[in-house]
Design an enzyme around this catalytic site. Structure first.
Site, PDB file in Angstrom:
ATOM      1  N   HIS A  50       0.343   2.152  -3.689  1.00 36.16           N
ATOM      2  CA  HIS A  50      -1.001   2.722  -3.789  1.00 36.16           C
ATOM      3  C   HIS A  50      -0.940   3.968  -4.687  1.00 36.16           C
ATOM      4  O   HIS A  50      -0.007   4.771  -4.583  1.00 36.16           O
ATOM      5  CB  HIS A  50      -1.516   3.101  -2.400  1.00 36.16           C
ATOM      6  CG  HIS A  50      -2.957   3.459  -2.369  1.00 36.16           C
ATOM      7  ND1 HIS A  50      -3.443   4.673  -2.797  1.00 36.16           N
ATOM      8  CD2 HIS A  50      -4.056   2.742  -1.972  1.00 36.16           C
ATOM      9  CE1 HIS A  50      -4.745   4.712  -2.664  1.00 36.16           C
ATOM     10  NE2 HIS A  50      -5.151   3.547  -2.157  1.00 36.16           N
TER      11      HIS A  50
ATOM     12  N   CYS B  78       0.824  -1.204   0.000  1.00 34.93           N
ATOM     13  CA  CYS B  78       0.000   0.000   0.000  1.00 34.93           C
ATOM     14  C   CYS B  78       0.865   1.264   0.000  1.00 34.93           C
ATOM     15  O   CYS B  78       1.601   1.498  -0.949  1.00 34.93           O
ATOM     16  CB  CYS B  78      -0.960  -0.016   1.182  1.00 34.93           C
ATOM     17  SG  CYS B  78      -2.292   1.201   1.056  1.00 34.93           S
TER      18      CYS B  78
END
Length: 424
Positions: free
Chosen positions: A364, A346
């Site tokens: 991300h 992420c």
């Protein structure tokens, strides 16, 4: 609500350290911080009130912030005597009646210079206070005892089976504690009786309810006690270090995405790997991005990194910021990237990018602008040498399965995939 009053208003002159004993540092941390952490960690305690020596109030505020003892809600100035300090603490809680406190609350009294108290003792005192309205921890007298005739002689033997040693914490229904001090003041006992709440209870003809205690629960009084506590802390740290050894270390920080952390732990443990959840917060309790409290296996500083093959960084915006501010995390990422493995998911791959540890990665989308000098693949999972990155929460399962392939083998990853009914 369960509130503990921690008394830190005394001078502790018998220790002879030039400062009150509760503020003496043991292995770089004040004794009072160790005492506060006992109740910070206990699931039954909701709030902490510190009654502090007036000269050390600013130091106490700084200590609470430094060690993130977030259950501390009030710091009250101490009085001239033990009883004055207790009453100052009680008075502050009384003034909050109907707002933050209730007569039905349970209030516990602990000495700031008593850092040996175990969780088992706290739990026992809390339980009995709920059941009977008051409780004290007590230990049988294991050594022979006698009455003292002079400073150096004794003439009367006592049967130790008839005696117990009472120690803190003391527990009370708040209404009962208020009543004890009200009646003691009306009867003029505060100036006559030895300065302890238990002594007032005996003088008032009250019954003492005692529960589990042990011989380690001593109050620091002399310089030798400080040395004893230092050894106790070192032994605890050694035990923690022995527990904190594994194949994979997953760093946890306040604000981490719980799925990205715990899903990885789940799948790696399904693969038979020993995974250590290590908190970088200076406490084992970590608050996730959705405000779920997770108890880590140990503190990051206590991990035996030489036994680990990989470290993993979960994402989460705040969690990533906290991980990025940790020198220990950055040092270990650099160290492991040389000849072991570093994995991040992420937002966390941005930390590895800032350290220059990879040339290709996924991250991300909100953090792609932080991936300096790194080719962002946009894939769910990207392996670049010793670094493995995942794009986000939705990629956590394939990310974790990739870690299993690397650390165990592809067959194990396929077996887990089928067992959890996962389809790419």
């Amino acid at each position: 609500m369960n509130t503990v009053i921690i008394l830190a208003g005394g001078t502790g002159t018998r220790v002879g350290a030039g400062r009150p004993k509760q503020f003496i540092e043991v292995l770089g941390k004040p004794v009072l911080a160790y005492t506060c952490e006992i109740f910070q960690k206990n699931k039954n305690i909701d709030a902490i009130e510190i009654v502090c020596h007036h000269d050390w109030a600013d130091y106490c505020q700084e200590m609470v912030a430094k060690y993130q003892i977030n259950k501390v809600r009030w710091i009250v100035l101490g009085g001239e005597t033990f009883q004055d300090s207790v009453m100052n603490g009680v008075k502050n809680l009384e003034e909050l009646l109907g707002k933050e406190t209730s007569l039905d609350d349970n209030v516990f009294i602990q000495y700031g210079g008593a850092p040996f108290t175990s969780q088992k003792i706290v739990d026992a005192v809390v339980k009995m206070t709920f059941e009977r309205g008051s409780a004290f921890t007590a230990t049988p007298c294991y050594q022979l005892i006698s009455e003292r005739a002079t400073d150096t002689t004794s003439t009367v033997w006592c049967d130790r089976d008839h005696y117990i040693q009472i120690a803190c914490p003391y527990g009370f229904r708040f209404s009962y504690l208020i009543d004890i001090y009200k009646r003691s003041a009306e009867q003029g006992l505060l100036e006559k009786i030895e300065p302890h709440t238990t002594s007032l209870m005996y003088a008032l003809g009250e019954t003492i309810n005692y529960t589990y205690g042990d011989q380690t629960n001593i109050k620091i009084t002399t310089a030798e006690d400080i040395e004893l506590f230092e050894g106790y802390v070192m032994a605890e740290q050694k035990r923690e270090t022995e527990k904190c050894s594994g194949d994979v270390v997953v760093f946890l920080a306040d604000g981490f995405e719980e799925c990205e952390g715990l899903l990885v732990v789940d799948i790696l443990r399904r693969a038979g790997l020993k995974v250590v959840m290590a908190s970088i917060m200076g406490r084992r309790e970590v608050i996730s991005s959705r405000e779920i409290m997770i108890t880590a296996d140990c503190l990051a500083e206590n991990v035996k990194y030489e036994n680990a093959k990989m470290i993993v960084l979960p994402g989460g915006r705040t969690g990533t910021e906290n991980l990025a501010s940790s020198e220990l995390v950055k040092d270990k990422c650099i160290e492991f990237a040389k000849n072991k493995y570093v994995a991040a998911v992420c937002a966390a791959p941005s930390i590895l990018a800032s350290l220059g540890l990879m040339k290709r990665a996924t991250v991300h989308p909100d953090f792609e602008d932080k991936m300096r000098d790194v080719v962002v693949t946009g894939a769910s999972v990207t392996v670049d040498g010793n670094t493995i990155t995942g794009r986000g929460l939705g990629a956590t399962i394939p990310f974790a399965l990739e870690l299993v392939k690397i650390l165990v083998n592809e067959n194990k990853a396929e077996h887990i995939k089928k067992a959890i009914c996962y389809r790419e």
